[in-house]
Enzyme design. Sequence first.
Site, PDB file in Angstrom:
ATOM      1  N   LYS A 184     -24.860  34.855  17.509  1.00 55.71           N
ATOM      2  CA  LYS A 184     -24.030  34.373  16.383  1.00 55.71           C
ATOM      3  C   LYS A 184     -22.549  34.404  16.756  1.00 55.71           C
ATOM      4  CE  LYS A 184     -22.844  32.902  12.313  1.00 55.71           C
ATOM      5  NZ  LYS A 184     -21.560  33.297  11.945  1.00 55.71           N
ATOM      6  N   ASN A 221     -19.967  31.219  16.899  1.00 56.33           N
ATOM      7  CA  ASN A 221     -18.642  31.133  16.284  1.00 56.33           C
ATOM      8  C   ASN A 221     -17.573  30.783  17.305  1.00 56.33           C
ATOM      9  OD1 ASN A 221     -20.047  31.960  14.029  1.00 56.33           O
ATOM     10  ND2 ASN A 221     -18.449  33.344  13.340  1.00 56.33           N
ATOM     11  N   GLU A 237     -17.748  27.277  17.675  1.00 55.07           N
ATOM     12  CA  GLU A 237     -17.175  26.726  16.419  1.00 55.07           C
ATOM     13  C   GLU A 237     -15.638  26.680  16.516  1.00 55.07           C
ATOM     14  OE1 GLU A 237     -18.678  28.630  12.700  1.00 55.07           O
ATOM     15  OE2 GLU A 237     -16.591  29.100  12.280  1.00 55.07           O
TER      16      GLU A 237
END
Length: 465
Positions: free
Chosen positions: A184, A188, A191
């Site tokens: 995760k 990010n 991202e």
Amino acid sequence: MQLADIGVYGLGTMGSALALNLAEKGFRVAVSNRESDWIAPFLKEAGPLAAGITGQERLEEFIAALEPPRVLLFMIPSGAPMDEMIAKAAPHLAKGDTIIDAGNADFNDTRRRNDVLAAQGLHFVGLGVSGGEEGARTGPSMMMGGSAESWQRLQPMAEAIAARFEGAPCVDRVGPDGAGHFVKTVHNGIEYADMQIIAEIYGLMRDGAGQSAAGIGALFETWRKGPLQSYLVDATAAVLQTVDPETGQAMVDLIEDRAGQKGTGRWTVIEALKLGQSASGIEAAVGARSWSSDKALRGTFETRFGAAGGMEMPEVDTLAKAFEAARILSHAQGFAVLQAASEAFKWSLDLARIAEIWRAGCIIRSGLLDDLADALRGTEEGSLLLAHGMAARLDRTVPALREVVAAAVVAGLPVPAMSASLQWFDAMRQGRGTANLIQGQRDFFGAHGFRRTDQAGDHHGPWGG
Ligand code: 6PG
């Protein structure tokens, strides 16, 4: 009331949304919150779904409302609050129970907590949840880290509430202990890079070509289909074309240019460096957010050194290709970090499966991820860039990235993420680099030794003169 299948602790935006999603899928849910006066309004807002939800003010009652082996999902701020809740809850739990941390946690904390709880016979799951509030409510993408046994218990619930890509749930157990939170975190990081690349293209069009927010938004609108299709492009098109009802101006023009960050991008960069990697596109994105906070200094520098502007603007198609290349490269850097972590922590991460989980529900979902999932399934080459179809795509798009970065550099407009990705690519395709000189320098001043190209063993140079 029957005992609940799962307990959700933390009724902030994300916790509430997950609890409602679970209730909607037919699971019995117990909820609780540190501020107990949040519980009644939540149940009221749940409407008919409240029939499957019970609220408990006290932690002991909340735990007692769960069907053994119990599953407690915490959606609370990461760090000390999580340690505090674990310390409070663990004494009331029995062997085989599972604590889930569904927040954005530092995977190092997750590994530590996993070890402590495993010694007490408890399962600890670090669950990466992506998709924001809407995703949590209607279908997030989820990356689970923890024991195979806890996955068996969680799988039916997780698959029922997850986003679906062509019918397949976007959730899986990616590995043990901290693997879910690590994946995760890298999500990010990617991202951050993707958002920064988009912001750089926006900046070139705004400051280099003098285009309006609405005009740039209209261009992003055209990219919503085709090779650049992604949730972040959708979001960008919407943000750029939104008008402030109070002033009638473009909303984006009224937003102060200082970016927030909660730390996951920074963690990606830190962990990448610790693993001997450099996710330079992601690092540039984190750095750019930090630079953005120095607003006063930026103003002073602009006065002293002058503002850039007026750029030889490449064709729209060139911008699109540059975006595509930079996005492929920053994803490749993210996946390289995952690969390095997989080896270092012996997680056996299935990179293709991770790309599959990211195809729907999460913030970085895109057509590219769909292609990457296929490419990673078919590759044995060890790098995403050599995977099926990707090398040819880079052949087609990297020249455009080079053209855009070069034009921006000449104009003095910043493109830190695009140029960092390009620099990485150029360094990596150089069969003979310049580290021979670095080795010579290290040996000159520190006698660190080097390997020769023509002889075996460690050597020193005849520097002494
Ligand atoms: C997601 C998002 C989510 C959150 C980020 C924002 O996958 O749903 O990544 O986790 O929006 O944490 O992070 P910053 O505040 O650091 O931009």
